[in-house]
Design a protein around this motif. Structure first.
Motif, short mmCIF file in Angstrom:
data_model
loop_
_atom_site.label_atom_id
_atom_site.label_comp_id
_atom_site.label_asym_id
_atom_site.label_seq_id
_atom_site.Cartn_x
_atom_site.Cartn_y
_atom_site.Cartn_z
N THR A 53 0.81 -1.21 0.00
CA THR A 53 0.00 0.00 0.00
C THR A 53 0.84 1.27 0.00
O THR A 53 0.31 2.34 -0.28
N ASP A 54 2.12 1.15 0.28
CA ASP A 54 2.98 2.33 0.18
C ASP A 54 3.51 2.51 -1.24
O ASP A 54 4.23 3.46 -1.52
N ARG A 55 3.11 1.62 -2.15
CA ARG A 55 3.49 1.70 -3.57
C ARG A 55 2.27 1.52 -4.47
O ARG A 55 2.36 0.93 -5.53
N ARG B 117 -16.79 -0.85 8.97
CA ARG B 117 -17.00 -1.32 10.33
C ARG B 117 -15.73 -1.32 11.18
O ARG B 117 -15.81 -1.51 12.39
N ASP B 118 -14.57 -1.15 10.57
CA ASP B 118 -13.32 -1.15 11.34
C ASP B 118 -12.43 0.00 10.88
O ASP B 118 -11.60 -0.16 9.99
N PRO B 119 -12.58 1.17 11.51
CA PRO B 119 -11.83 2.35 11.08
C PRO B 119 -10.31 2.20 11.18
O PRO B 119 -9.58 2.87 10.47
N ARG B 120 -9.83 1.29 12.04
CA ARG B 120 -8.37 1.09 12.14
C ARG B 120 -7.78 0.63 10.81
O ARG B 120 -6.71 1.08 10.40
N LEU B 121 -8.50 -0.26 10.13
CA LEU B 121 -8.04 -0.73 8.82
C LEU B 121 -8.00 0.43 7.83
O LEU B 121 -7.04 0.59 7.07
N TRP B 122 -9.05 1.23 7.85
CA TRP B 122 -9.15 2.35 6.94
C TRP B 122 -8.03 3.37 7.19
O TRP B 122 -7.42 3.87 6.24
N LEU C 252 -5.00 3.01 8.43
CA LEU C 252 -3.71 2.51 7.91
C LEU C 252 -3.68 2.57 6.39
O LEU C 252 -2.69 3.02 5.79
N LEU C 253 -4.77 2.13 5.77
CA LEU C 253 -4.83 2.12 4.31
C LEU C 253 -4.79 3.53 3.75
O LEU C 253 -4.07 3.80 2.78
N GLU C 254 -5.53 4.45 4.34
CA GLU C 254 -5.56 5.82 3.84
C GLU C 254 -4.20 6.50 3.97
O GLU C 254 -3.74 7.17 3.04
N ALA C 255 -3.53 6.29 5.10
CA ALA C 255 -2.20 6.90 5.29
C ALA C 255 -1.22 6.40 4.22
O ALA C 255 -0.46 7.20 3.65
N ASP C 256 -1.24 5.12 3.94
CA ASP C 256 -0.34 4.57 2.91
C ASP C 256 -0.73 5.04 1.51
O ASP C 256 0.14 5.28 0.67
N GLY D 242 -3.94 9.92 -8.72
CA GLY D 242 -4.91 10.93 -8.29
C GLY D 242 -5.51 10.54 -6.96
O GLY D 242 -5.38 9.41 -6.50
N THR D 243 -6.19 11.50 -6.34
CA THR D 243 -6.80 11.22 -5.05
C THR D 243 -8.32 11.36 -5.07
O THR D 243 -8.94 11.37 -4.02
N ARG D 244 -8.91 11.47 -6.25
CA ARG D 244 -10.36 11.66 -6.32
C ARG D 244 -11.11 10.49 -5.67
O ARG D 244 -11.98 10.70 -4.83
N GLU D 245 -10.77 9.26 -6.04
CA GLU D 245 -11.43 8.09 -5.45
C GLU D 245 -11.11 7.98 -3.96
O GLU D 245 -11.97 7.63 -3.16
N LEU D 246 -9.88 8.27 -3.59
CA LEU D 246 -9.47 8.21 -2.19
C LEU D 246 -10.24 9.23 -1.35
O LEU D 246 -10.73 8.91 -0.26
#
Length: 183
Positions: free
Chosen positions: A99-101, A134-139, A141-145, A157-161
């Protein structure tokens, strides 16, 4: 492409948070529900078959096969997220994405909404949106990466993000209001 560092399933009871892995908190309950539904189908079908003319070996094998098929269909993928890594494991496959790539982050509209992730090494995985809701912790980590990938230039791009971030934040606020009795 399989990555060499795939998070192991927590078997020894150690603290996964200390190791950096966060697992889908509702997966065990959903897996038990899938097993329960399959077991109930098997018990009911064998009972009804035995009551109406006797249970035969071919019909028992058929009911067992149908129950196993139902379990396989209902069993959700197991999602594990760590800094820089997402692994989605099913009965038959394990998909790992760095997720960092990230070079692909898609959230197509549809009935069963899934987040499609892809990395620069060719890894691809899909995560059901309900897992992130249902689990913001997963989100988190994923969003930061994903934001790191965008800053590095691999995610175009970040539109979908941004759209996904608004959806997760809205669901989190709704659940906080619902739990507190304000809604």
């Amino acid at each position: 492409m399989e990555h060499p560092f795939v998070p192991p399933a927590p078997a020894d009871g150690s603290d996964d948070a200390a190791r950096g892995f966060v697992y889908d908190s509702a997966w065990a309950g959903e897996a038990r529900a899938a097993g329960g539904c399959a077991g109930l189908l098997l018990a009911l079908s064998l009972t009804v078959d035995a009551g109406y003319g006797g249970l035969t070996l071919p019909s028992a094998v058929l009911w067992i096969a149908l129950s196993v098929l139902l379990f396989v269909i209902l069993l959700p993928p197991r999602v594990a997220v760590a800094p820089g890594l997402v692994t989605v494991r099913t009965l038959w496959a394990r998909r790992t994405v760095r997720t960092d790539r990230l070079d692909l982050l898609r959230w197509p509209d549809g009935i069963e909404q899934r987040l499609v992730l892809g990395d620069a090494d060719g890894g691809r995985a899909e995560i059901a949106l309900r897992v992130l809701l249902r689990d913001p912790r997963l989100w988190l980590l994923l969003e930061a990466d994903a934001r790191t990938s965008h800053a590095r230039g691999t995610l175009p791009g970040t539109r979908e993000l941004d759209r996904l971030a608004r959806r997760v934040e809205r669901a989190t606020v709704d659940s906080v209001f619902r739990i507190s009795g304000l809604r």
